[in-house]
Motif scaffolding. Structure first.
Motif, mmCIF file in Angstrom:
data_model
loop_
_atom_site.group_PDB
_atom_site.id
_atom_site.type_symbol
_atom_site.label_atom_id
_atom_site.label_comp_id
_atom_site.label_asym_id
_atom_site.label_seq_id
_atom_site.Cartn_x
_atom_site.Cartn_y
_atom_site.Cartn_z
ATOM 1 N N ALA A 201 0.817 -1.216 0.000
ATOM 2 C CA ALA A 201 0.000 0.000 0.000
ATOM 3 C C ALA A 201 0.849 1.263 0.000
ATOM 4 C CB ALA A 201 -0.930 0.005 1.205
ATOM 5 N N VAL A 202 0.302 2.282 -0.642
ATOM 6 C CA VAL A 202 0.849 3.644 -0.612
ATOM 7 C C VAL A 202 -0.065 4.467 0.283
ATOM 8 C CG1 VAL A 202 1.301 5.725 -1.965
ATOM 9 C CG2 VAL A 202 1.854 3.477 -2.920
ATOM 10 N N THR A 203 0.501 5.196 1.218
ATOM 11 C CA THR A 203 -0.311 5.980 2.155
ATOM 12 C C THR A 203 -0.057 7.474 1.997
ATOM 13 O OG1 THR A 203 1.397 5.772 3.865
ATOM 14 C CG2 THR A 203 -0.339 4.100 3.842
ATOM 15 N N ASN A 204 -1.008 8.265 2.507
ATOM 16 C CA ASN A 204 -0.828 9.716 2.490
ATOM 17 C C ASN A 204 -0.192 10.183 3.803
ATOM 18 O OD1 ASN A 204 -2.906 9.623 4.371
ATOM 19 N ND2 ASN A 204 -4.456 10.463 2.981
ATOM 20 N N ALA A 205 -0.141 11.489 4.002
ATOM 21 C CA ALA A 205 0.514 12.035 5.191
ATOM 22 C C ALA A 205 -0.170 11.614 6.484
ATOM 23 C CB ALA A 205 0.561 13.564 5.101
ATOM 24 N N ALA A 206 -1.452 11.286 6.397
ATOM 25 C CA ALA A 206 -2.204 10.865 7.582
ATOM 26 C C ALA A 206 -2.117 9.362 7.815
ATOM 27 C CB ALA A 206 -3.667 11.286 7.442
ATOM 28 N N GLY A 207 -1.369 8.658 6.962
ATOM 29 C CA GLY A 207 -1.237 7.218 7.101
ATOM 30 C C GLY A 207 -2.381 6.434 6.501
ATOM 31 N N ARG A 208 -3.231 7.110 5.722
ATOM 32 C CA ARG A 208 -4.377 6.446 5.087
ATOM 33 C C ARG A 208 -3.943 5.822 3.767
ATOM 34 N NH1 ARG A 208 -9.053 5.203 6.970
ATOM 35 N NH2 ARG A 208 -10.177 5.962 5.150
ATOM 36 N N PRO A 209 -4.386 4.596 3.466
ATOM 37 C CA PRO A 209 -4.023 3.967 2.192
ATOM 38 C C PRO A 209 -4.787 4.600 1.040
ATOM 39 C CG PRO A 209 -5.569 2.573 3.383
ATOM 40 C CD PRO A 209 -5.238 3.715 4.301
ATOM 41 N N ILE A 210 -4.067 5.079 0.051
ATOM 42 C CA ILE A 210 -4.709 5.746 -1.088
ATOM 43 C C ILE A 210 -4.411 5.036 -2.405
ATOM 44 C CG2 ILE A 210 -4.707 8.028 -0.001
ATOM 45 C CD1 ILE A 210 -2.186 8.653 -1.698
ATOM 46 N N ALA A 211 -3.407 4.160 -2.406
ATOM 47 C CA ALA A 211 -2.995 3.511 -3.648
ATOM 48 C C ALA A 211 -2.189 2.264 -3.302
ATOM 49 C CB ALA A 211 -2.156 4.483 -4.488
ATOM 50 N N ALA A 212 -1.705 1.591 -4.332
ATOM 51 C CA ALA A 212 -0.864 0.417 -4.102
ATOM 52 C C ALA A 212 0.039 0.169 -5.292
ATOM 53 C CB ALA A 212 -1.715 -0.824 -3.833
ATOM 54 N N VAL A 213 1.182 -0.412 -5.001
ATOM 55 C CA VAL A 213 2.134 -0.853 -6.022
ATOM 56 C C VAL A 213 2.022 -2.373 -6.108
ATOM 57 C CG1 VAL A 213 4.568 -1.039 -6.653
ATOM 58 C CG2 VAL A 213 3.713 1.054 -5.574
ATOM 59 N N THR A 214 1.987 -2.897 -7.329
ATOM 60 C CA THR A 214 1.891 -4.341 -7.530
ATOM 61 C C THR A 214 2.985 -4.823 -8.470
ATOM 62 O OG1 THR A 214 -0.519 -4.210 -7.326
ATOM 63 C CG2 THR A 214 0.398 -6.240 -8.238
ATOM 64 N N LEU A 215 3.648 -5.881 -8.085
ATOM 65 C CA LEU A 215 4.591 -6.579 -8.953
ATOM 66 C C LEU A 215 3.869 -7.812 -9.473
ATOM 67 C CD1 LEU A 215 7.590 -6.680 -9.957
ATOM 68 C CD2 LEU A 215 8.006 -8.259 -8.058
ATOM 69 N N ALA A 216 3.665 -7.893 -10.784
ATOM 70 C CA ALA A 216 2.877 -8.976 -11.380
ATOM 71 C C ALA A 216 3.791 -9.922 -12.165
ATOM 72 C CB ALA A 216 1.805 -8.407 -12.284
ATOM 73 N N ILE A 217 3.690 -11.206 -11.855
ATOM 74 C CA ILE A 217 4.600 -12.207 -12.414
ATOM 75 C C ILE A 217 3.809 -13.365 -13.019
ATOM 76 C CG2 ILE A 217 6.563 -13.718 -11.885
ATOM 77 C CD1 ILE A 217 6.845 -12.080 -9.238
ATOM 78 N N PRO A 218 4.095 -13.763 -14.259
ATOM 79 C CA PRO A 218 3.443 -14.960 -14.803
ATOM 80 C C PRO A 218 3.741 -16.160 -13.906
ATOM 81 C CG PRO A 218 4.584 -13.750 -16.536
ATOM 82 C CD PRO A 218 5.004 -13.137 -15.242
ATOM 83 N N GLN A 219 2.730 -16.973 -13.620
ATOM 84 C CA GLN A 219 2.930 -18.106 -12.711
ATOM 85 C C GLN A 219 4.039 -19.039 -13.180
ATOM 86 O OE1 GLN A 219 -0.808 -20.112 -11.932
ATOM 87 N NE2 GLN A 219 -0.979 -19.132 -9.939
ATOM 88 N N MET A 220 4.217 -19.164 -14.483
ATOM 89 C CA MET A 220 5.247 -20.043 -15.020
ATOM 90 C C MET A 220 6.653 -19.592 -14.618
ATOM 91 S SD MET A 220 5.240 -18.760 -19.011
ATOM 92 C CE MET A 220 6.836 -19.460 -19.380
#
Length: 248
Positions: A201-220
């Motif tokens: 999660a990405v949070t703002n100055a108040a510590g609230r979650p506003i976004a997220a970073v995802t690393l996506a990998i083919p299962q293979m």
């Protein structure tokens, strides 16, 4: 002028209590339901609010306020702030990286840095994914208040492609695991078949979650022994973006 002030008050109340229905909003603000409904529709037409639960007609804010807030604070939007960070993460891992905003009960993909490998995960920018159906959403919910999570888990389950999303009970357990380890992990293809992902999660100055970073990998290509290494990198990237947002 009074109608303008009332509309602004409605926006503020929805932002705090989302998702919220017109009856609950009317009681909380002590205004007639008809007045609350008019304000909601006006804000929807202006792009500030949207219906996040069509079945029960519950309202939430759009990403417009966040984007404008970032721009006014630092003349940058989230894509510009996070761009170099996700680009570096994709280069270091060799896999696709997504950046998305929480928009009500959905994860809205706003940026993507592609893997250079022939077989890679692809989602169009602008794609919306239910929070409950992705590692990004799980990471966001792990940073939310329990009451907010309860509201998000009330709507009925949907199925996507060949993979059903987790049940509410399963998701609560996964959120607890996410809180404990510090990142979300999906190796069972909740939303996309044959895709594993790590989210933070990405949070703002108040510590609230506003976004997220995802690393996506083919299962293979997913290797369990790389999980902790990749997870540390994803969490570090999300933390770096959080600091940029807070200081913008």
């Amino acid at each position: 002028m009074n109608s303008v002030l009332s509309t602004l008050r409605v926006f503020e109340e929805v932002a705090v209590r989302q998702p919220i229905g017109v009856s609950e909003l009317s009681r909380a603000m002590r205004i007639p339901k008809s007045s609350a409904q008019r304000c909601l529709v006006t804000l929807q037409q202006a792009g500030w609010l949207r219906i996040v639960d069509p079945e029960r007609v519950r309202w939430g804010v759009t990403t417009k306020a966040l984007v404008l807030g970032l721009r006014s604070a630092g003349e940058h939007d989230l894509r510009e702030l996070a761009g170099p960070v996700i680009k570096r993460l994709a280069a270091e891992t060799g896999e696709t990286v997504f950046l998305g905003l929480r928009d009500g009960d959905e994860y809205l993909l706003i940026a993507r840095e592609d893997s250079t490998q022939l077989v890679r995960v692809f989602l169009e920018v602008g794609t919306r994914v239910p929070l409950r159906a992705s590692s990004a959403g799980c990471a966001i919910m792990a940073r939310m208040e329990p009451s907010e999570v309860d509201e998000l888990l009330k709507p009925g389950l949907e199925e996507f492609a060949d993979s059903p999303v987790l049940t509410s009970e399963e998701l609560r357990k996964e959120i607890a695991r996410t809180v404990k380890r510090g990142y979300a992990l999906d190796v069972s293809s909740w939303y996309r078949p044959h895709v594993s992902s790590i989210g933070a999660a990405v949070t703002n100055a108040a510590g609230r979650p506003i976004a997220a970073v995802t690393l996506a990998i083919p299962q293979m290509r997913y290797v369990r022994s790389q999980e902790k290494t990749f997870a540390r990198m994803v969490v570090a990237a999300a933390d770096e973006i959080s600091k940029l947002v807070s200081s913008a």
